[in-house]
Write a protein that holds these residues in place. Sequence first.
Motif, mmCIF file in Angstrom:
data_model
loop_
_atom_site.group_PDB
_atom_site.id
_atom_site.type_symbol
_atom_site.label_atom_id
_atom_site.label_comp_id
_atom_site.label_asym_id
_atom_site.label_seq_id
_atom_site.Cartn_x
_atom_site.Cartn_y
_atom_site.Cartn_z
ATOM 1 N N ALA A 21 56.868 54.535 5.399
ATOM 2 C CA ALA A 21 56.840 55.870 5.984
ATOM 3 C C ALA A 21 56.240 56.866 5.013
ATOM 4 O O ALA A 21 55.426 57.691 5.384
ATOM 5 N N VAL A 22 56.640 56.810 3.766
ATOM 6 C CA VAL A 22 56.186 57.765 2.761
ATOM 7 C C VAL A 22 55.672 56.974 1.554
ATOM 8 O O VAL A 22 56.404 56.177 0.971
ATOM 9 N N PRO A 23 54.429 57.172 1.153
ATOM 10 C CA PRO A 23 53.883 56.392 0.036
ATOM 11 C C PRO A 23 54.427 56.838 -1.306
ATOM 12 O O PRO A 23 54.830 57.990 -1.489
ATOM 13 N N ALA A 24 54.419 55.922 -2.257
ATOM 14 C CA ALA A 24 54.832 56.236 -3.621
ATOM 15 C C ALA A 24 53.972 57.359 -4.177
ATOM 16 O O ALA A 24 52.778 57.452 -3.891
ATOM 17 N N GLY A 25 54.606 58.223 -4.985
ATOM 18 C CA GLY A 25 53.898 59.345 -5.569
ATOM 19 C C GLY A 25 53.998 60.625 -4.772
ATOM 20 O O GLY A 25 53.570 61.688 -5.234
ATOM 21 N N THR A 26 54.568 60.551 -3.557
ATOM 22 C CA THR A 26 54.724 61.744 -2.722
ATOM 23 C C THR A 26 55.894 62.594 -3.214
ATOM 24 O O THR A 26 56.913 62.068 -3.653
ATOM 25 N N ILE A 62 68.424 74.007 -1.747
ATOM 26 C CA ILE A 62 67.065 73.496 -1.888
ATOM 27 C C ILE A 62 67.130 72.136 -2.577
ATOM 28 O O ILE A 62 68.002 71.907 -3.430
ATOM 29 N N SER A 63 66.254 71.232 -2.180
ATOM 30 C CA SER A 63 66.210 69.917 -2.819
ATOM 31 C C SER A 63 64.760 69.496 -3.004
ATOM 32 O O SER A 63 63.873 69.883 -2.237
ATOM 33 N N GLY A 64 64.545 68.706 -4.028
ATOM 34 C CA GLY A 64 63.242 68.122 -4.281
ATOM 35 C C GLY A 64 63.373 66.621 -4.388
ATOM 36 O O GLY A 64 64.346 66.113 -4.957
ATOM 37 N N GLU A 65 62.427 65.896 -3.822
ATOM 38 C CA GLU A 65 62.481 64.430 -3.844
ATOM 39 C C GLU A 65 61.118 63.877 -4.264
ATOM 40 O O GLU A 65 60.081 64.312 -3.768
ATOM 41 N N TYR A 66 61.157 62.914 -5.191
ATOM 42 C CA TYR A 66 59.939 62.229 -5.629
ATOM 43 C C TYR A 66 60.061 60.759 -5.256
ATOM 44 O O TYR A 66 61.072 60.105 -5.566
ATOM 45 N N PHE A 67 59.031 60.239 -4.591
ATOM 46 C CA PHE A 67 59.063 58.855 -4.126
ATOM 47 C C PHE A 67 58.519 57.937 -5.216
ATOM 48 O O PHE A 67 57.328 57.929 -5.515
ATOM 49 N N ILE A 68 59.421 57.163 -5.805
ATOM 50 C CA ILE A 68 59.062 56.249 -6.890
ATOM 51 C C ILE A 68 58.451 54.965 -6.359
ATOM 52 O O ILE A 68 57.826 54.205 -7.101
ATOM 53 N N ALA A 69 58.651 54.697 -5.077
ATOM 54 C CA ALA A 69 58.055 53.545 -4.393
ATOM 55 C C ALA A 69 57.944 53.917 -2.929
ATOM 56 O O ALA A 69 58.495 54.930 -2.489
ATOM 57 N N ASN A 70 57.216 53.104 -2.159
ATOM 58 C CA ASN A 70 57.112 53.377 -0.727
ATOM 59 C C ASN A 70 58.498 53.450 -0.096
ATOM 60 O O ASN A 70 59.297 52.504 -0.216
ATOM 61 N N ASN A 71 58.804 54.605 0.542
ATOM 62 C CA ASN A 71 60.072 54.818 1.250
ATOM 63 C C ASN A 71 61.270 55.050 0.334
ATOM 64 O O ASN A 71 62.365 55.310 0.834
ATOM 65 N N ILE A 72 61.126 54.929 -0.969
ATOM 66 C CA ILE A 72 62.267 55.069 -1.878
ATOM 67 C C ILE A 72 62.058 56.296 -2.758
ATOM 68 O O ILE A 72 61.067 56.378 -3.504
ATOM 69 N N LEU A 110 69.548 58.411 -5.087
ATOM 70 C CA LEU A 110 68.499 57.444 -4.794
ATOM 71 C C LEU A 110 68.529 57.209 -3.291
ATOM 72 O O LEU A 110 69.584 56.855 -2.738
ATOM 73 N N GLN A 111 67.374 57.385 -2.607
ATOM 74 C CA GLN A 111 67.377 57.384 -1.150
ATOM 75 C C GLN A 111 66.343 56.406 -0.576
ATOM 76 O O GLN A 111 65.295 56.168 -1.175
ATOM 77 N N TYR A 112 66.686 55.891 0.596
ATOM 78 C CA TYR A 112 65.780 55.013 1.328
ATOM 79 C C TYR A 112 65.482 55.644 2.687
ATOM 80 O O TYR A 112 66.403 56.005 3.436
ATOM 81 N N HIS A 113 64.188 55.786 3.017
ATOM 82 C CA HIS A 113 63.756 56.379 4.280
ATOM 83 C C HIS A 113 63.247 55.275 5.204
ATOM 84 O O HIS A 113 62.342 54.526 4.846
ATOM 85 N N VAL A 205 71.235 71.670 7.392
ATOM 86 C CA VAL A 205 69.950 71.643 8.089
ATOM 87 C C VAL A 205 68.905 72.177 7.112
ATOM 88 O O VAL A 205 69.226 72.977 6.222
ATOM 89 N N ALA A 206 67.658 71.737 7.271
ATOM 90 C CA ALA A 206 66.622 72.175 6.338
ATOM 91 C C ALA A 206 65.230 71.981 6.931
ATOM 92 O O ALA A 206 65.022 71.159 7.839
ATOM 93 N N PHE A 207 64.294 72.730 6.390
ATOM 94 C CA PHE A 207 62.874 72.530 6.638
ATOM 95 C C PHE A 207 62.322 71.706 5.491
ATOM 96 O O PHE A 207 62.555 72.014 4.313
ATOM 97 N N VAL A 208 61.601 70.633 5.811
ATOM 98 C CA VAL A 208 61.083 69.708 4.800
ATOM 99 C C VAL A 208 59.554 69.747 4.786
ATOM 100 O O VAL A 208 58.912 69.673 5.842
ATOM 101 N N LYS A 209 58.993 69.837 3.589
ATOM 102 C CA LYS A 209 57.555 69.832 3.409
ATOM 103 C C LYS A 209 57.165 68.773 2.395
ATOM 104 O O LYS A 209 57.731 68.705 1.292
ATOM 105 N N GLN A 210 56.207 67.908 2.749
ATOM 106 C CA GLN A 210 55.704 66.876 1.838
ATOM 107 C C GLN A 210 54.410 67.315 1.187
ATOM 108 O O GLN A 210 53.610 68.043 1.773
ATOM 109 N N PHE A 211 54.202 66.850 -0.054
ATOM 110 C CA PHE A 211 52.999 67.190 -0.803
ATOM 111 C C PHE A 211 52.353 65.913 -1.357
ATOM 112 O O PHE A 211 53.051 64.980 -1.704
#
Length: 211
Positions: A21-26, A62-72, A110-113, A205-211
């Motif tokens: 769903a979300v590539p590593a590095g996002t 507010i939260s920030g998330e960095y994907f260390i691997a695909n979906n993780i 640590l999260q899995y999408h 509840v939150a608004f989420v934006k990916q970069f």
Amino acid sequence: MKLQSLVLAAATALTMTTAFAVPAGTWSVAAGAHYVDPKSDNGTLANGAIAVKVDGDVRPTISGEYFIANNIGIELLAAIPFHHDITLTDVATGEKLDAKTQHLPPTLSLQYHFDGYNMPMNAKPFIGVGVNYTNFFKEKLNNTTGSELKLDDSVGVAGHIGLDIPFAATEAFRIDARYMDIKTDAKLNGADIGEVDISPWVYGVAFVKQF
């Protein structure tokens, strides 16, 4: 049991294979609000002589998330200080004393999408597990003079589950819930008087934006 179920579900999720769903590095940022809902029984102080009740509160987060691997991803949650009213009740007489505190609850998870399940509105669930650090400050006993209440900082396990509903390629609406193991030792004028068990569910509840 609630926390054990979240941890088990997170462990199961990390062993499953789904479409990426979300590539590593996002990076993603979520801005919203959360309601801290303490458990109904917050324990007793002074060897059972005083019952404790901690009220809930809602604040922007507010939260920030960095994907260390695909979906993780690794997520850090922050907020402006939550304010809690505390009711201390003399078990023998029923007399009540009001108190208050503020706290900051940064939480690292640590999260899995999940993806690839063709859910309605292309919704994507996620689940995570991590650690919560709660810093208490500005404790106060109301209508008293010369008495000082102190709540120690807390470190505990946190579980997280939620759902992202996309409405653009890199934007989504999020609903989520967290369980936080928050227990704090209370002191009155420097003397230990027992433990306050807050251990809330946190709904947001939150608004989420990916970069």
